[in-house]
Design a protein around this motif. Sequence first.
Motif, PDB file in Angstrom:
ATOM      1  N   ARG A  43       6.753  -0.711   3.925  1.00 21.80           N
ATOM      2  CA  ARG A  43       5.730  -0.817   3.714  1.00 21.80           C
ATOM      3  C   ARG A  43       4.399  -1.191   4.393  1.00 21.80           C
ATOM      4  NH1 ARG A  43       2.173  -5.005   0.071  1.00 21.80           N
ATOM      5  NH2 ARG A  43       3.065  -5.962   1.482  1.00 21.80           N
ATOM      6  N   PHE A  74       0.708   3.170  -0.027  1.00 23.04           N
ATOM      7  CA  PHE A  74      -1.012   1.890   0.294  1.00 23.04           C
ATOM      8  C   PHE A  74      -1.615   2.222   1.813  1.00 23.04           C
ATOM      9  CE2 PHE A  74      -3.259  -0.957   1.333  1.00 23.04           C
ATOM     10  CZ  PHE A  74      -4.507  -1.196  -0.179  1.00 23.04           C
ATOM     11  N   LYS A 105      -9.637  -1.086  -3.809  1.00 22.44           N
ATOM     12  CA  LYS A 105      -7.590  -0.718  -4.175  1.00 22.44           C
ATOM     13  C   LYS A 105      -7.066  -1.942  -4.057  1.00 22.44           C
ATOM     14  CE  LYS A 105      -7.426   3.710  -3.835  1.00 22.44           C
ATOM     15  NZ  LYS A 105      -6.236   4.601  -4.294  1.00 22.44           N
ATOM     16  N   VAL A 106      -7.788  -3.182  -4.213  1.00 20.03           N
ATOM     17  CA  VAL A 106      -6.564  -4.465  -4.540  1.00 20.03           C
ATOM     18  C   VAL A 106      -7.723  -5.560  -5.153  1.00 20.03           C
ATOM     19  CG1 VAL A 106      -5.899  -6.277  -2.770  1.00 20.03           C
ATOM     20  CG2 VAL A 106      -5.597  -3.990  -1.858  1.00 20.03           C
ATOM     21  N   SER A 166      -3.152 -13.446   0.067  1.00 18.70           N
ATOM     22  CA  SER A 166      -2.378 -13.309   0.492  1.00 18.70           C
ATOM     23  C   SER A 166      -2.356 -11.378   0.692  1.00 18.70           C
ATOM     24  CB  SER A 166      -1.063 -13.764   1.121  1.00 18.70           C
ATOM     25  OG  SER A 166       0.022 -13.803  -0.645  1.00 18.70           O
ATOM     26  N   LEU A 167      -2.624 -10.885  -1.081  1.00 14.38           N
ATOM     27  CA  LEU A 167      -2.750  -9.588  -1.268  1.00 14.38           C
ATOM     28  C   LEU A 167      -3.421  -9.612  -0.293  1.00 14.38           C
ATOM     29  CD1 LEU A 167      -2.215  -9.557  -4.914  1.00 14.38           C
ATOM     30  CD2 LEU A 167      -0.757  -9.322  -3.417  1.00 14.38           C
ATOM     31  N   HIS A 188     -12.727   0.319   0.347  1.00 12.28           N
ATOM     32  CA  HIS A 188     -11.389   0.401   0.004  1.00 12.28           C
ATOM     33  C   HIS A 188     -10.834  -0.362  -0.276  1.00 12.28           C
ATOM     34  CE1 HIS A 188      -6.971   0.827   1.080  1.00 12.28           C
ATOM     35  NE2 HIS A 188      -7.503   2.587   0.359  1.00 12.28           N
ATOM     36  N   THR A 205       4.017 -10.966  -0.983  1.00 15.34           N
ATOM     37  CA  THR A 205       2.297  -9.732  -1.232  1.00 15.34           C
ATOM     38  C   THR A 205       2.727  -8.627  -1.285  1.00 15.34           C
ATOM     39  OG1 THR A 205       3.118  -9.407   1.220  1.00 15.34           O
ATOM     40  CG2 THR A 205       1.628 -11.229   0.281  1.00 15.34           C
ATOM     41  N   LEU A 206       3.995  -7.759  -2.381  1.00 15.94           N
ATOM     42  CA  LEU A 206       3.642  -6.617  -2.998  1.00 15.94           C
ATOM     43  C   LEU A 206       2.743  -6.730  -3.494  1.00 15.94           C
ATOM     44  CD1 LEU A 206       7.532  -6.087  -3.235  1.00 15.94           C
ATOM     45  CD2 LEU A 206       5.606  -5.418  -1.763  1.00 15.94           C
ATOM     46  N   PHE A 207       1.866  -5.038  -3.951  1.00 17.50           N
ATOM     47  CA  PHE A 207       0.761  -4.826  -5.113  1.00 17.50           C
ATOM     48  C   PHE A 207       0.849  -4.902  -6.243  1.00 17.50           C
ATOM     49  CE2 PHE A 207      -1.055  -3.510  -1.047  1.00 17.50           C
ATOM     50  CZ  PHE A 207      -1.871  -4.710  -0.593  1.00 17.50           C
ATOM     51  N   PRO A 208       1.343  -6.039  -7.212  1.00 12.58           N
ATOM     52  CA  PRO A 208       2.682  -6.247  -8.992  1.00 12.58           C
ATOM     53  C   PRO A 208       1.974  -5.015  -9.801  1.00 12.58           C
ATOM     54  CG  PRO A 208       0.868  -8.100  -8.656  1.00 12.58           C
ATOM     55  CD  PRO A 208       0.530  -7.310  -7.017  1.00 12.58           C
ATOM     56  N   TRP A 209       0.395  -4.089  -9.261  1.00 14.20           N
ATOM     57  CA  TRP A 209       0.012  -3.599 -10.037  1.00 14.20           C
ATOM     58  C   TRP A 209       0.883  -1.655  -9.433  1.00 14.20           C
ATOM     59  CZ3 TRP A 209      -2.829  -5.910  -7.110  1.00 14.20           C
ATOM     60  CH2 TRP A 209      -3.574  -5.603  -5.796  1.00 14.20           C
ATOM     61  N   PRO A 262      -8.018  -3.488  -8.842  1.00 11.17           N
ATOM     62  CA  PRO A 262      -7.062  -3.700  -9.613  1.00 11.17           C
ATOM     63  C   PRO A 262      -5.941  -5.243  -9.506  1.00 11.17           C
ATOM     64  CG  PRO A 262      -7.048  -2.201  -7.769  1.00 11.17           C
ATOM     65  CD  PRO A 262      -8.226  -2.725  -8.033  1.00 11.17           C
ATOM     66  N   GLY A 263      -6.087  -6.186  -8.934  1.00 13.09           N
ATOM     67  CA  GLY A 263      -5.390  -7.663  -8.846  1.00 13.09           C
ATOM     68  C   GLY A 263      -6.029  -7.999  -9.653  1.00 13.09           C
ATOM     69  N   TYR A 270       8.790  -1.462 -11.078  1.00  8.52           N
ATOM     70  CA  TYR A 270       7.740  -2.427 -10.388  1.00  8.52           C
ATOM     71  C   TYR A 270       7.382  -3.869  -9.634  1.00  8.52           C
ATOM     72  CZ  TYR A 270       3.787   0.460 -13.067  1.00  8.52           C
ATOM     73  OH  TYR A 270       3.495   1.322 -12.550  1.00  8.52           O
ATOM     74  N   HIS A 297       7.461  -6.675 -10.729  1.00  7.77           N
ATOM     75  CA  HIS A 297       8.269  -7.211 -11.019  1.00  7.77           C
ATOM     76  C   HIS A 297       9.530  -7.139 -11.058  1.00  7.77           C
ATOM     77  CE1 HIS A 297       6.951  -5.454 -14.659  1.00  7.77           C
ATOM     78  NE2 HIS A 297       7.581  -6.348 -14.787  1.00  7.77           N
ATOM     79  N   ALA A 323      -3.189  -6.132   2.889  1.00  8.00           N
ATOM     80  CA  ALA A 323      -3.398  -4.779   2.758  1.00  8.00           C
ATOM     81  C   ALA A 323      -4.780  -5.021   3.872  1.00  8.00           C
ATOM     82  CB  ALA A 323      -5.351  -5.265   1.776  1.00  8.00           C
ATOM     83  N   ARG A 373       1.545  -2.914 -17.433  1.00  8.34           N
ATOM     84  CA  ARG A 373       2.783  -3.112 -17.752  1.00  8.34           C
ATOM     85  C   ARG A 373       3.206  -3.315 -16.511  1.00  8.34           C
ATOM     86  NH1 ARG A 373       4.658   2.968 -18.928  1.00  8.34           N
ATOM     87  NH2 ARG A 373       6.635   1.909 -18.656  1.00  8.34           N
ATOM     88  N   TRP A 374       2.639  -3.344 -15.620  1.00  2.48           N
ATOM     89  CA  TRP A 374       2.951  -4.244 -14.645  1.00  2.48           C
ATOM     90  C   TRP A 374       2.919  -5.894 -14.664  1.00  2.48           C
ATOM     91  CZ3 TRP A 374      -1.475  -2.360 -13.898  1.00  2.48           C
ATOM     92  CH2 TRP A 374      -3.057  -2.949 -13.835  1.00  2.48           C
ATOM     93  N   THR A 375       2.484  -6.026 -15.308  1.00 10.13           N
ATOM     94  CA  THR A 375       2.185  -7.476 -15.375  1.00 10.13           C
ATOM     95  C   THR A 375       3.638  -8.158 -15.923  1.00 10.13           C
ATOM     96  OG1 THR A 375       1.171  -7.431 -17.101  1.00 10.13           O
ATOM     97  CG2 THR A 375       0.013  -7.950 -15.862  1.00 10.13           C
ATOM     98  N   PHE A 405       5.350 -10.638   4.681  1.00 10.62           N
ATOM     99  CA  PHE A 405       5.164 -12.326   5.089  1.00 10.62           C
ATOM    100  C   PHE A 405       6.312 -13.125   4.391  1.00 10.62           C
ATOM    101  CE2 PHE A 405       0.901 -10.082   4.639  1.00 10.62           C
ATOM    102  CZ  PHE A 405       0.313 -10.796   5.183  1.00 10.62           C
TER     103      PHE A 405
END
Lengths: 300, 446
Positions: free
Chosen positions: A175, A127, B335-336, B317-318, B331, A114-118, B339-340, A159, A161, B322, B415-417, A110
Amino acid sequence: MSTVLELPSYLKQSPEVAARLARLKARPVELEVKGLTKRFMTPDGGTVTALKEINLSVHRREFMSVLGASGCGKSTFVRIVAGLETPTEGEVLLGGKAIRGPGPDRGMVFQGYTLFPWLSVKQNVMFGLEACGSSPTGAESDALQWIDLVGLAKFADAYPHQLSGGMKQRVAIARALANQPPVMLMDEPYGALDPQTRGQMQSYLLQIWENVDVTILFITHDLDEAIYLSDRILVLSPNPGQVLEIVEVPLSHPRSPEQFLSPEFLATKQRIEELIHPNKHASDDKLPMIRLTKVGDDVN
Amino acid sequence: MRSPKESWFAISRQLSPGRAAVLTAWSFLLPLSIWCVVSYVPFIWHPDVKLEVGSTGATVYTAGDHVGKDYFPTLLAGARDENAGIAEAAAAGEPIKGSSRDNVKLLRMVLPIAISNGVLTPADDTNDAAIYGVWRRLATGDLVMSSPALSEENLSVIRDNWAIMSAISETYDKSALEKQKLLSLIPQGKPANPVYLPAPHEVLIQGYKSWTEEPAEGRSSMGERLRSSIIVVFGGFLLAALVSLPLGIVAGSYDFFSKLTEPFLDFFRYMPAPSFATLLVAIFGAHQSPKLALVFIGTLPHLCLMITKTTRMLDPSLLEAAQTLGSKRFHLLRKVVVPGIVPAVYNDLRIALGWAWTWLVIAELIGVKSGLTEVIDTQGTRRNFDQVFPVIFLIGIIGFATDQFLAWLRPKLFRWTEPKAPGLMGRWFGGVQNWFEPVLVAYRKG
């Protein structure tokens, strides 16, 4: 209308290019779009036709671009192919079978990364593998190979970010490819990148594509990008989105940035511009609407 | 580090951490200093007089009572007029006959001031012999009071009275007090604020006392009260969170569940939780359970709707990405979605914990009053506001500290934020460090 440079016809292909395109068309059809029409309801009860009667066959390992001005429905088109939206009429066949909903057989990249930030880079690539039932250890070693392929081995544990836009988009490509889909869909993937990074990313993409058996459907509004990357370009008209022409790009492989100035490139570009803006020069005559006073160099 | 030219008032610009910390400190110091000024500067406000010596006239006041500043002169005049009448009669050779009951009452008026000077103890309240002794010592100048002191006027009243009393008996003799009506003491007092605004030091002292004092037989100590209140707040909150989390996530993800739950919750949240109080007592009994239930129903609908909204705000879009990677149904949710939204839900829960604290006071008033609120309620009714304020502050401090702790914990959990500007506590510690920096540098140099 006078052109400074006398351009060859965009239809004229060197024997090498012609042979390559002939081989390409001899390969089996991977993705087929038949009579695709998409209509939306407007809030006031009317309907808008976004896409009308689109027919397309993409062959295995082909690099096909879909080009059109903003609002011509090219994003809707790729989202229908991805299965994220349903067509009003017609169907999309993948390997001869009609698609139903999104799935791992059509990896998608995209514009918004749209990567999963966590998840770390590695976990992002893992994934899809895990979603499709790989064991964690198998997924991890596969993921590391894909990350290596896009040149981000050093950032496997970073990560999203912490990455630049270009790096994020490379992770997104890794991915999408990790599931080894027959088709990769790319929806204006480089739209948010600056021109330098965009150029680099185009080269990266061609390198990756050399090494992976995948068919690419690439959505863009950038003529140069489409011509530089593609075997063939589907040119869409706006309102409603209809196929104007499928242009065969007369450039030889492997592609290199020098080709941006070759006569074949310019001829193709001129042809596509004529397709997209048939009345461009006519409308140019009316401009400017505001008369400006000439400001010379002797301004104090 | 910071340019000296930078304005303190640059529009929508962040101040440097040092300046931010200074202002944070002032946001607490300002209200505190207003409180101090109003309490300790005598000519600001102080609409009352707090009596050190009461009055026995037509209206009886005891030491410690507040009277209006405007009424106090009337009270004085009344006592002085009465004394003038008594003195006049005595001078005329026809002293007014006294009653021992009234005279004993009058003698006992020195008790509060004697207690605060450490001469007598509260246990001496009917020890009239000892009180009689104090009168003797005061009249002979053997004893001088200082905290507070007796006015010259009152000392002369004491000497005059003693002259009459000592002529009859040097020691306490109730029957002897019947002979003659004694002069009454003149009310004396200091400017004071109304009882509902005790001074900071009174609040501090009372707060310390109520924490260290052994509770009366059958009563709870402050520690036990605090524990009970915390159980009500956190118990109700955790129950609400436990129900809201799955419900909110499912409703935020699937329109089916959203349409099925949201309209009712929207309606339910407009029914005030306290209106269910009696019902909850009927269902759960009078002790902790209905209180927990009140916090629960006060927190649940809002929290549920908030988590639903948070879930809905997850970048669609996440989810699409996925899905193109082969993620489906559960799932996708596990998984999305989960955690999101976790970092945003964490903030929702922080806000909801604040609501739980606000429901606490109402919750503890229903059924058998309990916890910290019982102190607020009983002491407030007795107008002992110096005991009420420490409890109110305690609730505030615990709530605030918990929230700041959770805010500080957030970047460590997620920690990812993207790293954000440090919160209040981070700025505070940063600021404190900045202030000590020059001291530290100087110390290291020599």
